[in-house]
Scaffold this active site. Structure first.
Site, mmCIF file in Angstrom:
data_model
loop_
_atom_site.group_PDB
_atom_site.id
_atom_site.type_symbol
_atom_site.label_atom_id
_atom_site.label_comp_id
_atom_site.label_asym_id
_atom_site.label_seq_id
_atom_site.Cartn_x
_atom_site.Cartn_y
_atom_site.Cartn_z
ATOM 1 N N HIS A 21 0.942 -0.839 0.060
ATOM 2 C CA HIS A 21 0.170 0.201 0.265
ATOM 3 C C HIS A 21 0.911 1.565 -0.299
ATOM 4 C CE1 HIS A 21 -2.943 2.784 2.307
ATOM 5 N NE2 HIS A 21 -3.100 2.410 1.273
ATOM 6 N N GLU A 48 0.358 -0.794 -4.765
ATOM 7 C CA GLU A 48 -0.662 0.029 -4.820
ATOM 8 C C GLU A 48 -0.219 1.090 -4.832
ATOM 9 O OE1 GLU A 48 -4.021 2.573 -3.305
ATOM 10 O OE2 GLU A 48 -1.573 1.999 -2.334
ATOM 11 N N ASP A 50 -1.152 5.762 -5.756
ATOM 12 C CA ASP A 50 -2.008 6.563 -5.999
ATOM 13 C C ASP A 50 -1.746 7.888 -7.135
ATOM 14 O OD1 ASP A 50 -4.221 6.149 -4.159
ATOM 15 O OD2 ASP A 50 -1.709 6.083 -2.836
ATOM 16 N N HIS A 63 -1.045 10.956 -2.293
ATOM 17 C CA HIS A 63 -2.384 10.498 -2.210
ATOM 18 C C HIS A 63 -3.471 11.559 -1.604
ATOM 19 C CE1 HIS A 63 -5.456 9.408 1.079
ATOM 20 N NE2 HIS A 63 -5.169 8.256 1.087
ATOM 21 N N GLU A 126 -4.506 3.703 -8.206
ATOM 22 C CA GLU A 126 -5.933 4.057 -7.689
ATOM 23 C C GLU A 126 -5.534 5.731 -8.455
ATOM 24 O OE1 GLU A 126 -6.426 4.502 -3.412
ATOM 25 O OE2 GLU A 126 -8.162 5.650 -4.032
HETATM 26 O O1 G3P Z 1 -6.139 0.870 -2.606
HETATM 27 C C1 G3P Z 1 -6.769 1.037 -1.593
HETATM 28 C C2 G3P Z 1 -6.778 2.044 -0.620
HETATM 29 O O2 G3P Z 1 -5.531 2.528 -0.793
HETATM 30 C C3 G3P Z 1 -7.471 3.095 -0.612
HETATM 31 O O3 G3P Z 1 -7.523 3.905 -0.147
HETATM 32 O O4 G3P Z 1 -7.205 6.071 1.734
HETATM 33 O O5 G3P Z 1 -5.289 4.730 1.050
HETATM 34 O O6 G3P Z 1 -5.932 5.517 -0.600
HETATM 35 P P1 G3P Z 1 -6.606 4.800 0.716
HETATM 36 CA CA CA Z 2 -4.472 4.395 -2.094
#
Ligand code: G3P
Ligand code: CA
Length: 267
Positions: A21, A48, A50, A63, A126
């Site tokens: 993450h 993962e 953003d 993020h 994301e």
């Molecule tokens: O990929 C899922 C997760 O990252 C969603 O929440 O706030 O960490 O972007 P967040």
């Molecule tokens: Ca995310």
């Protein structure tokens, strides 16, 4: 069409994919190259990240809508040019004890992150916050240009962004992120062409049967963000396809030691 990735995502495995993450974000500043490199070094198959656009529509990895939590800048990222964003320090906020080991680490370009992909490595990307079609188009163009298009799986909380992906590339599978479960998650996925339903992991405690129902409909489940062994055990026993975690190395170790125990219990 990312055929290789889909086969990887949906193929039967002995345990869920480990998805780092924002990279290995417990060990290095989230959404930076050191965090992604640490994730790969831990042996996980997925990261993962953003993605958001700068004012001049250059896709960068961050993020928050605002810069202040994770950089030395302030204000909305979309108000700054890429030149200004790339001059920011996205590492000094992160300390290990009293050490600032990541000072002057920049906000990465999406282009830099996709360059770390390759066989056995995939990116859960994301599409963060609202996007116009042109902004999604710019992100998809960067991914395509990297040569690793088949290693990138787009997800979003924003259904409009997922619709942009599919308008740009009809039929491209996407993942639907959710903070609250739909009454009918399968219908929600069908409406969007989503092949993954990605809930906050705690939501599955209320409706554990959902994982099997989604699987029966050919829909994968990638649960976020779980860092505790109790949750890893619960999610693994439920049969989710991916666990998104800030500590990928720990989850991999857990899988190695817990695998025998979990298999024995289910067998
Ligand atoms: O990929 C899922 C997760 O990252 C969603 O929440 O706030 O960490 O972007 P967040
Ligand atoms: Ca995310």
């Amino acid at each position: 069409m990312p055929g290789v990735l889909l086969e990887d995502l949906l193929r039967p495995r002995s345990g869920p994919w480990v998805i780092a993450h924002r990279g290995a974000s417990r060990h290095a500043p989230e959404n930076t190259m050191p965090a992604f490199e640490a994730a790969w070094a831990s042996g996980c198959g997925w990261i993962e990240a953003d993605v958001q656009p700068t004012r001049d529509n250059v896709p960068v990895v961050l993020h928050d809508e605002e810069l202040s939590r994770t950089t030395n800048g302030s204000g909305p990222i979309r108000h700054l040019s890429s030149l200004d964003v790339l001059a920011l320090d996205a590492g000094s906020w992160f300390t290990t004890g009293s050490t600032r080991a990541y000072s002057r680490t920049p906000v990465p370009l999406l282009a830099d992150v996709v360059q770390t992909l390759g066989p056995g490595r995939a990116l859960l990307l994301e599409i963060k916050n609202d996007h116009t079609r042109d902004q999604v188009l710019a992100e998809m163009a960067v991914v395509k240009a990297s040569g690793w298009d088949d290693r990138v799986f787009y997800e979003s909380f924003h259904t409009e962004s997922l619709r942009h992906v599919q308008a740009i590339e009809p039929g491209r599978p996407v993942g639907l992120l959710v903070e609250e479960l739909h009454d009918d998650p399968i219908a929600a996925c069908a409406e969007l062409g989503a092949i993954a339903y990605n809930p906050r992991h705690t939501l599955l405690r209320d409706r554990p049967e959902l994982v099997g129902q989604l699987h029966d409909a050919g829909i994968a489940v990638m649960a976020w963000t779980a860092d505790e062994p109790d949750d890893w055990t619960f999610l693994t026993e439920l049969g989710v396809d991916g666990i998104i975690t800030n500590t990928p190395g720990d989850l991999i170790s857990f899988q190695r030691t817990a695998h025998g125990r979990l298999s024995a219990r289910s067998g």
